[in-house]
Design an enzyme around this catalytic site. Structure first.
Site, PDB file in Angstrom:
ATOM      1  N   ARG A   1      19.298  27.007  -2.281  1.00 35.09           N
ATOM      2  CA  ARG A   1      20.441  26.163  -1.890  1.00 35.09           C
ATOM      3  C   ARG A   1      20.407  24.822  -2.616  1.00 35.09           C
ATOM      4  O   ARG A   1      21.436  24.293  -3.015  1.00 35.09           O
ATOM      5  CB  ARG A   1      20.430  25.959  -0.368  1.00 35.09           C
ATOM      6  CG  ARG A   1      20.861  27.217   0.388  1.00 35.09           C
ATOM      7  CD  ARG A   1      20.471  27.185   1.842  1.00 35.09           C
ATOM      8  NE  ARG A   1      21.020  26.045   2.550  1.00 35.09           N
ATOM      9  CZ  ARG A   1      20.519  25.571   3.685  1.00 35.09           C
ATOM     10  NH1 ARG A   1      19.464  26.145   4.245  1.00 35.09           N
ATOM     11  NH2 ARG A   1      21.089  24.546   4.268  1.00 35.09           N
ATOM     12  N   ARG A  34      14.043  22.156  11.565  1.00 39.17           N
ATOM     13  CA  ARG A  34      15.384  22.001  12.151  1.00 39.17           C
ATOM     14  C   ARG A  34      15.614  22.996  13.286  1.00 39.17           C
ATOM     15  O   ARG A  34      15.249  24.154  13.216  1.00 39.17           O
ATOM     16  CB  ARG A  34      16.461  22.215  11.084  1.00 39.17           C
ATOM     17  CG  ARG A  34      17.844  22.299  11.722  1.00 39.17           C
ATOM     18  CD  ARG A  34      18.972  22.088  10.779  1.00 39.17           C
ATOM     19  NE  ARG A  34      18.936  22.931   9.614  1.00 39.17           N
ATOM     20  CZ  ARG A  34      19.760  22.769   8.580  1.00 39.17           C
ATOM     21  NH1 ARG A  34      20.647  21.788   8.586  1.00 39.17           N
ATOM     22  NH2 ARG A  34      19.677  23.569   7.545  1.00 39.17           N
ATOM     23  N   ARG A  89      18.107  28.248  11.969  1.00 38.96           N
ATOM     24  CA  ARG A  89      19.064  28.891  11.067  1.00 38.96           C
ATOM     25  C   ARG A  89      18.381  29.910  10.162  1.00 38.96           C
ATOM     26  O   ARG A  89      17.283  29.674   9.668  1.00 38.96           O
ATOM     27  CB  ARG A  89      19.786  27.826  10.227  1.00 38.96           C
ATOM     28  CG  ARG A  89      21.037  27.332  10.916  1.00 38.96           C
ATOM     29  CD  ARG A  89      21.661  26.161  10.256  1.00 38.96           C
ATOM     30  NE  ARG A  89      21.863  26.287   8.818  1.00 38.96           N
ATOM     31  CZ  ARG A  89      22.487  25.374   8.084  1.00 38.96           C
ATOM     32  NH1 ARG A  89      22.973  24.286   8.654  1.00 38.96           N
ATOM     33  NH2 ARG A  89      22.615  25.524   6.787  1.00 38.96           N
ATOM     34  N   ARG A 123      32.672  21.586  -1.982  1.00 37.10           N
ATOM     35  CA  ARG A 123      31.351  21.855  -2.529  1.00 37.10           C
ATOM     36  C   ARG A 123      31.400  22.242  -3.996  1.00 37.10           C
ATOM     37  O   ARG A 123      30.356  22.468  -4.602  1.00 37.10           O
ATOM     38  CB  ARG A 123      30.782  23.041  -1.764  1.00 37.10           C
ATOM     39  CG  ARG A 123      29.505  22.763  -1.054  1.00 37.10           C
ATOM     40  CD  ARG A 123      29.170  24.051  -0.338  1.00 37.10           C
ATOM     41  NE  ARG A 123      27.850  24.038   0.145  1.00 37.10           N
ATOM     42  CZ  ARG A 123      27.508  23.646   1.365  1.00 37.10           C
ATOM     43  NH1 ARG A 123      28.402  23.192   2.212  1.00 37.10           N
ATOM     44  NH2 ARG A 123      26.258  23.705   1.736  1.00 37.10           N
ATOM     45  N   LYS A 134      23.863  15.449   6.875  1.00 39.26           N
ATOM     46  CA  LYS A 134      25.324  15.399   7.044  1.00 39.26           C
ATOM     47  C   LYS A 134      25.713  15.741   8.487  1.00 39.26           C
ATOM     48  O   LYS A 134      26.486  15.021   9.120  1.00 39.26           O
ATOM     49  CB  LYS A 134      26.022  16.370   6.072  1.00 39.26           C
ATOM     50  CG  LYS A 134      25.736  16.076   4.605  1.00 39.26           C
ATOM     51  CD  LYS A 134      26.448  17.047   3.672  1.00 39.26           C
ATOM     52  CE  LYS A 134      26.032  18.492   3.819  1.00 39.26           C
ATOM     53  NZ  LYS A 134      24.628  18.776   3.462  1.00 39.26           N
TER      54      LYS A 134
HETATM   55  P1  AP5 Z   1      21.139  18.155   9.042  1.00 42.02           P
HETATM   56  O1  AP5 Z   1      21.886  17.016   9.642  1.00 42.02           O
HETATM   57  O2  AP5 Z   1      21.293  19.496   9.654  1.00 42.02           O
HETATM   58  O3  AP5 Z   1      21.442  18.233   7.465  1.00 42.02           O
HETATM   59  P2  AP5 Z   1      22.710  18.745   6.691  1.00 42.02           P
HETATM   60  O4  AP5 Z   1      22.953  17.793   5.570  1.00 42.02           O
HETATM   61  O5  AP5 Z   1      23.850  18.998   7.622  1.00 42.02           O
HETATM   62  O6  AP5 Z   1      22.107  20.094   6.093  1.00 42.02           O
HETATM   63  P3  AP5 Z   1      22.693  21.560   6.023  1.00 42.02           P
HETATM   64  O7  AP5 Z   1      21.534  22.457   5.719  1.00 42.02           O
HETATM   65  O8  AP5 Z   1      23.525  21.884   7.214  1.00 42.02           O
HETATM   66  O9  AP5 Z   1      23.587  21.443   4.779  1.00 42.02           O
HETATM   67  P4  AP5 Z   1      24.140  22.556   3.928  1.00 42.02           P
HETATM   68  O10 AP5 Z   1      25.152  21.802   3.172  1.00 42.02           O
HETATM   69  O11 AP5 Z   1      23.153  23.288   3.114  1.00 42.02           O
HETATM   70  O12 AP5 Z   1      24.625  23.675   4.985  1.00 42.02           O
HETATM   71  P5  AP5 Z   1      26.047  24.104   5.499  1.00 42.02           P
HETATM   72  O13 AP5 Z   1      25.934  24.434   6.916  1.00 42.02           O
HETATM   73  O14 AP5 Z   1      27.078  23.137   5.054  1.00 42.02           O
HETATM   74  O15 AP5 Z   1      19.597  17.728   8.980  1.00 42.02           O
HETATM   75  C1  AP5 Z   1      18.595  18.609   8.510  1.00 42.02           C
HETATM   76  C2  AP5 Z   1      17.296  18.395   9.313  1.00 42.02           C
HETATM   77  O16 AP5 Z   1      16.792  17.089   9.044  1.00 42.02           O
HETATM   78  C3  AP5 Z   1      17.508  18.450  10.840  1.00 42.02           C
HETATM   79  O17 AP5 Z   1      16.385  19.046  11.439  1.00 42.02           O
HETATM   80  C4  AP5 Z   1      17.617  16.972  11.249  1.00 42.02           C
HETATM   81  O18 AP5 Z   1      17.188  16.749  12.587  1.00 42.02           O
HETATM   82  C5  AP5 Z   1      16.687  16.314  10.247  1.00 42.02           C
HETATM   83  N1  AP5 Z   1      17.091  14.949   9.935  1.00 42.02           N
HETATM   84  C6  AP5 Z   1      18.367  14.462   9.813  1.00 42.02           C
HETATM   85  N2  AP5 Z   1      18.346  13.144   9.507  1.00 42.02           N
HETATM   86  C7  AP5 Z   1      17.023  12.808   9.401  1.00 42.02           C
HETATM   87  C8  AP5 Z   1      16.345  11.572   9.099  1.00 42.02           C
HETATM   88  N3  AP5 Z   1      17.023  10.431   8.831  1.00 42.02           N
HETATM   89  N4  AP5 Z   1      14.982  11.587   9.069  1.00 42.02           N
HETATM   90  C9  AP5 Z   1      14.289  12.742   9.334  1.00 42.02           C
HETATM   91  N5  AP5 Z   1      14.882  13.922   9.636  1.00 42.02           N
HETATM   92  C10 AP5 Z   1      16.233  13.956   9.669  1.00 42.02           C
HETATM   93  O19 AP5 Z   1      26.293  25.432   4.648  1.00 42.02           O
HETATM   94  C11 AP5 Z   1      25.525  26.601   4.851  1.00 42.02           C
HETATM   95  C12 AP5 Z   1      26.001  27.692   3.894  1.00 42.02           C
HETATM   96  O20 AP5 Z   1      27.375  28.029   4.155  1.00 42.02           O
HETATM   97  C13 AP5 Z   1      25.994  27.330   2.410  1.00 42.02           C
HETATM   98  O21 AP5 Z   1      24.719  27.549   1.838  1.00 42.02           O
HETATM   99  C14 AP5 Z   1      27.079  28.266   1.860  1.00 42.02           C
HETATM  100  O22 AP5 Z   1      26.580  29.572   1.684  1.00 42.02           O
HETATM  101  C15 AP5 Z   1      28.094  28.305   2.963  1.00 42.02           C
HETATM  102  N6  AP5 Z   1      29.144  27.268   2.816  1.00 42.02           N
HETATM  103  C16 AP5 Z   1      29.382  26.227   3.671  1.00 42.02           C
HETATM  104  N7  AP5 Z   1      30.398  25.480   3.220  1.00 42.02           N
HETATM  105  C17 AP5 Z   1      30.799  26.042   2.058  1.00 42.02           C
HETATM  106  C18 AP5 Z   1      31.802  25.708   1.107  1.00 42.02           C
HETATM  107  N8  AP5 Z   1      32.589  24.621   1.271  1.00 42.02           N
HETATM  108  N9  AP5 Z   1      31.942  26.490   0.018  1.00 42.02           N
HETATM  109  C19 AP5 Z   1      31.168  27.581  -0.166  1.00 42.02           C
HETATM  110  N10 AP5 Z   1      30.199  27.961   0.691  1.00 42.02           N
HETATM  111  C20 AP5 Z   1      30.016  27.192   1.796  1.00 42.02           C
HETATM  112 ZN    ZN Z   2      24.867  20.730   8.255  1.00 45.21          ZN
END
Ligand code: AP5
Ligand code: ZN
Length: 218
Positions: A167, A123, A156, A88, A13
């Site tokens: 997660r 990552r 991270r 979410r 994402k």
């Molecule tokens: P990346 O692009 O970073 O993936 P992502 O989908 O953004 O993954 P996240 O881990 O950021 O998602 P998340 O939803 O768990 O975390 P968030 O920050 O929202 O890619 C991942 C890796 O893969 C990278 O190394 C990239 O280079 C690689 N990659 C990408 N595309 C690729 C491809 N095509 N091929 C190969 N490799 C590839 O949330 C974190 C925490 O915050 C949550 O756990 C929760 O506690 C809290 N939180 C956030 N939002 C909320 C909410 N709305 N409600 C409640 N809690 C929340």
């Molecule tokens: Zn992300």
């Protein structure tokens, strides 16, 4: 352009958000990045969120909804926005509806669970810009250095294998239901209904980017 990116942790994402926000000149509203900024700033919210995030859980709906509503008041959201990591839960999606926060598209990025741990373990991120790299799949030009600013990249705290597994289970239990929620709404044709698009997140980053651009122009 107003859109939501849906997908599991590690689906890409944040990676794709960086391309889409450039193309449409819209802000990326990443609730994860907002919480990480609060942690770094040492605010009360940051302290509370850190415990939940390190355990792989979700921060409360009320807090997240409040954060997003405030963010949308800022001037840069006037031409559109991209949600990354929000909503979410069904409560968050319902709150968007109740507050008239509509989107044109919901874009689902689909990646199987068995690819996620490897993506997370390699990552590296540039916290202030949200740029995302991977040591093997999407490496920076110089190891552990951001391509644009030359600043150091970080890992991270919630990318440990155990936390990633937690997660993923939280995603399946609480967020995946939104795929059906938005798909059904899209098919209803009711006023305010978004278009629903699904792409595979498997394949080179640029290939996924091209699929995302194509999906958003249909
Ligand atoms: P990346 O692009 O970073 O993936 P992502 O989908 O953004 O993954 P996240 O881990 O950021 O998602 P998340 O939803 O768990 O975390 P968030 O920050 O929202 O890619 C991942 C890796 O893969 C990278 O190394 C990239 O280079 C690689 N990659 C990408 N595309 C690729 C491809 N095509 N091929 C190969 N490799 C590839 O949330 C974190 C925490 O915050 C949550 O756990 C929760 O506690 C809290 N939180 C956030 N939002 C909320 C909410 N709305 N409600 C409640 N809690 C929340
Ligand atoms: Zn992300």
């Amino acid at each position: 352009m107003r859109l939501i990116l849906l997908g599991a942790p590690g689906a890409g994402k944040g990676t794709q958000a960086n391309f889409i926000k450039e193309k449409y000149n819209i802000p990326q509203i990443s609730t994860g990045d907002m919480l990480r900024a609060a942690i770094k700033a040492g605010t009360e919210l940051g302290l509370a969120a850190k415990k939940v995030m390190d355990a792989g859980g979700l921060v409360s709906d009320d807090i997240m909804i409040g954060l997003v509503k405030n963010r949308l008041q800022e001037a840069d959201c006037a031409n559109g926005y991209l949600f990354d990591g929000f909503p979410r839960t069904v409560a968050q999606a319902d709150a968007m509806k109740d507050n008239g926060i509509n989107v044109d598209y919901v874009l689902e990025i689909d990646v199987p669970d068995d690819m996620i741990v490897e993506r997370m373990s390699g990552r590296r991120t540039h916290p202030s810009s949200g740029r995302v790299y991977h040591t093997k799949f999407n490496p920076p030009k110089v190891a552990d250095i951001d391509d644009i600013t030359g600043e150091p990249l970080v890992q991270r705290d919630d990318d440990k294998e155990e936390t990633v597994m937690k997660r993923l289970s939280v995603y399946h239990n609480q967020t995946e239901v939104l795929l059906g929620y938005y798909n059904n709404w899209a098919q209803s044709g009711l006023p305010g209904a978004p278009k629903y698009r699904k792409i595979t997140g498997v394949g080179p980053v640029e290939q996924v980017r091209d699929a995302a651009f194509a999906a958003l122009s249909e």
